[in-house]
Design an enzyme around this catalytic site. Structure first.
Site, short mmCIF file in Angstrom:
data_model
loop_
_atom_site.label_atom_id
_atom_site.label_comp_id
_atom_site.label_asym_id
_atom_site.label_seq_id
_atom_site.Cartn_x
_atom_site.Cartn_y
_atom_site.Cartn_z
N LYS A 44 0.81 -1.21 0.00
CA LYS A 44 0.00 0.00 0.00
C LYS A 44 0.85 1.27 0.00
O LYS A 44 0.40 2.33 -0.40
CB LYS A 44 -0.89 0.02 1.25
CG LYS A 44 -1.82 -1.14 1.38
CD LYS A 44 -2.51 -1.06 2.76
CE LYS A 44 -3.25 -2.35 3.05
NZ LYS A 44 -3.72 -2.35 4.47
N GLY A 45 2.10 1.14 0.50
CA GLY A 45 2.92 2.31 0.82
C GLY A 45 3.08 3.35 -0.27
O GLY A 45 3.20 4.54 0.03
N ASP A 101 7.48 3.44 -2.07
CA ASP A 101 7.66 4.54 -1.12
C ASP A 101 9.10 4.61 -0.62
O ASP A 101 9.69 5.69 -0.53
CB ASP A 101 6.68 4.40 0.07
CG ASP A 101 6.68 3.01 0.71
OD1 ASP A 101 7.41 2.11 0.23
OD2 ASP A 101 5.94 2.81 1.70
N ASP A 104 14.63 -0.03 1.85
CA ASP A 104 15.23 -0.19 3.16
C ASP A 104 16.28 -1.32 3.05
O ASP A 104 17.41 -1.06 2.66
CB ASP A 104 14.08 -0.53 4.12
CG ASP A 104 14.46 -0.56 5.58
OD1 ASP A 104 15.28 0.24 6.00
OD2 ASP A 104 13.90 -1.41 6.31
N LYS A 132 17.02 4.40 2.27
CA LYS A 132 17.80 4.27 3.50
C LYS A 132 18.98 3.35 3.21
O LYS A 132 18.94 2.17 3.57
CB LYS A 132 16.94 3.64 4.61
CG LYS A 132 16.01 4.60 5.31
CD LYS A 132 15.53 4.02 6.64
CE LYS A 132 14.20 3.35 6.53
NZ LYS A 132 13.60 2.97 7.82
N PHE A 153 12.88 5.16 11.38
CA PHE A 153 11.56 4.70 10.94
C PHE A 153 10.69 5.92 10.63
O PHE A 153 10.41 6.73 11.51
CB PHE A 153 10.90 3.82 11.99
CG PHE A 153 9.67 3.13 11.47
CD1 PHE A 153 9.77 2.01 10.66
CD2 PHE A 153 8.41 3.61 11.79
CE1 PHE A 153 8.63 1.39 10.16
CE2 PHE A 153 7.26 2.99 11.30
CZ PHE A 153 7.38 1.87 10.48
N ARG A 166 -1.01 6.91 7.16
CA ARG A 166 -0.61 6.98 5.75
C ARG A 166 -1.08 8.29 5.12
O ARG A 166 -0.52 8.74 4.12
CB ARG A 166 -1.20 5.82 4.95
CG ARG A 166 -0.66 4.44 5.33
CD ARG A 166 -1.17 3.41 4.33
NE ARG A 166 -0.99 2.04 4.79
CZ ARG A 166 0.12 1.32 4.61
NH1 ARG A 166 1.16 1.85 4.01
NH2 ARG A 166 0.19 0.08 5.04
P1 5GP Z 1 12.65 -3.45 2.17
O1 5GP Z 1 12.19 -4.69 1.49
O2 5GP Z 1 13.49 -2.55 1.27
O3 5GP Z 1 13.36 -3.75 3.46
O4 5GP Z 1 11.40 -2.65 2.65
C1 5GP Z 1 10.46 -2.24 1.80
C2 5GP Z 1 9.17 -1.89 2.49
O5 5GP Z 1 9.24 -1.83 3.94
C3 5GP Z 1 8.78 -0.50 2.07
O6 5GP Z 1 8.12 -0.52 0.86
C4 5GP Z 1 7.89 -0.07 3.23
O7 5GP Z 1 6.58 -0.51 3.01
C5 5GP Z 1 8.48 -0.76 4.44
N1 5GP Z 1 9.36 0.18 5.18
C6 5GP Z 1 10.71 0.24 5.14
N2 5GP Z 1 11.19 1.23 5.91
C7 5GP Z 1 10.10 1.84 6.45
C8 5GP Z 1 9.93 2.98 7.32
O8 5GP Z 1 10.87 3.66 7.77
N3 5GP Z 1 8.64 3.31 7.65
C9 5GP Z 1 7.56 2.60 7.19
N4 5GP Z 1 6.36 3.01 7.57
N5 5GP Z 1 7.70 1.54 6.36
C10 5GP Z 1 8.94 1.17 5.99
MG MG Z 2 6.11 -0.88 0.84
#
Ligand code: 5GP
Ligand code: MG
Length: 179
Positions: A44-45, A101, A104, A132, A153, A166
């Site tokens: 959803k992000g 969005d 990470d 990040k 975060f 959101r």
């Molecule tokens: P990754 O697979 O790169 O670790 O994370 C991707 C997803 O984790 C992002 O699309 C997001 O939905 C969630 N996410 C990662 N960091 C954050 C953060 O700082 N805040 C929030 N709310 N969601 C995050």
């Molecule tokens: Mg996401």
């Protein structure tokens, strides 16, 4: 809710976000001028970012959505990516731009891009609002990026805290300080 009692530190204001998205829209429009652009938005992000970004793209664009999960309700990625809802139809001839969005660990974007490549489009690139890089578990560099942010975060502008926030129109960090 507990975060209501904490001081929110604005990381990116509405104006800053809007300005950067204007630039990204122009850049993408120029780069994809002769191409068949398909934006794949990761729910959803990225729903807020996608809605603003595609309205700054001045060439024809088809939009699809995918839902993946990795985080659950925690603040750490589980490392296991699941596709809950996939893109429909044939990707042959399209130049795919995956929109999310935030990157990470990088695991979600890597997994989704590999998955979409297996459907044999012309190309697969990605555009993320926030990066990040300190938290990366695998190597991935966004092709289009809004902002690099520190290892915190973040919430708002599509990013959730639990099931909420959101809809906050800017990006913020919840501090330890009480209001
Ligand atoms: P990754 O697979 O790169 O670790 O994370 C991707 C997803 O984790 C992002 O699309 C997001 O939905 C969630 N996410 C990662 N960091 C954050 C953060 O700082 N805040 C929030 N709310 N969601 C995050
Ligand atoms: Mg996401």
């Amino acid at each position: 809710m507990d975060i209501e009692k904490k001081v929110w530190e604005v990381l990116l204001s509405e104006k800053e976000i809007e300005g950067r998205i204007n630039e990204l829209g122009q850049q993408i429009s120029a780069d994809y001028q002769e191409k068949k652009l398909l934006v794949v938005s990761l729910l959803k992000g990225s729903f807020v970012f996608t809605a603003d970004l595609v309205r700054k793209i001045s060439i024809p664009v088809k939009i699809e959505f995918m839902t993946t999960s990795s985080y659950g309700h925690g603040q750490e990625s589980s490392g296991q990516i699941n596709i809950i809802s996939d893109v429909k139809g044939d990707l042959t001839g399209y130049d795919v731009l995956v929109v999310d969005d935030i990157t990470d660990s990088g695991l979600t974007m890597k997994y989704v891009m590999e998955h979409l490549k297996s459907k044999k489009p012309n190309s697969v690139k990605c555009c993320v609002l926030l990066d990040k890089p300190e938290r990366r578990q695998i190597e991935i560099v966004p092709d289009y990026l809004g902002f690099t942010i520190p290892d915190k975060f973040v919430v708002g502008y599509g990013l959730n805290y639990g099931d909420y926030y959101r809809n906050i129109p800017y990006v913020f960090v919840v501090t330890d300080q009480d209001r």
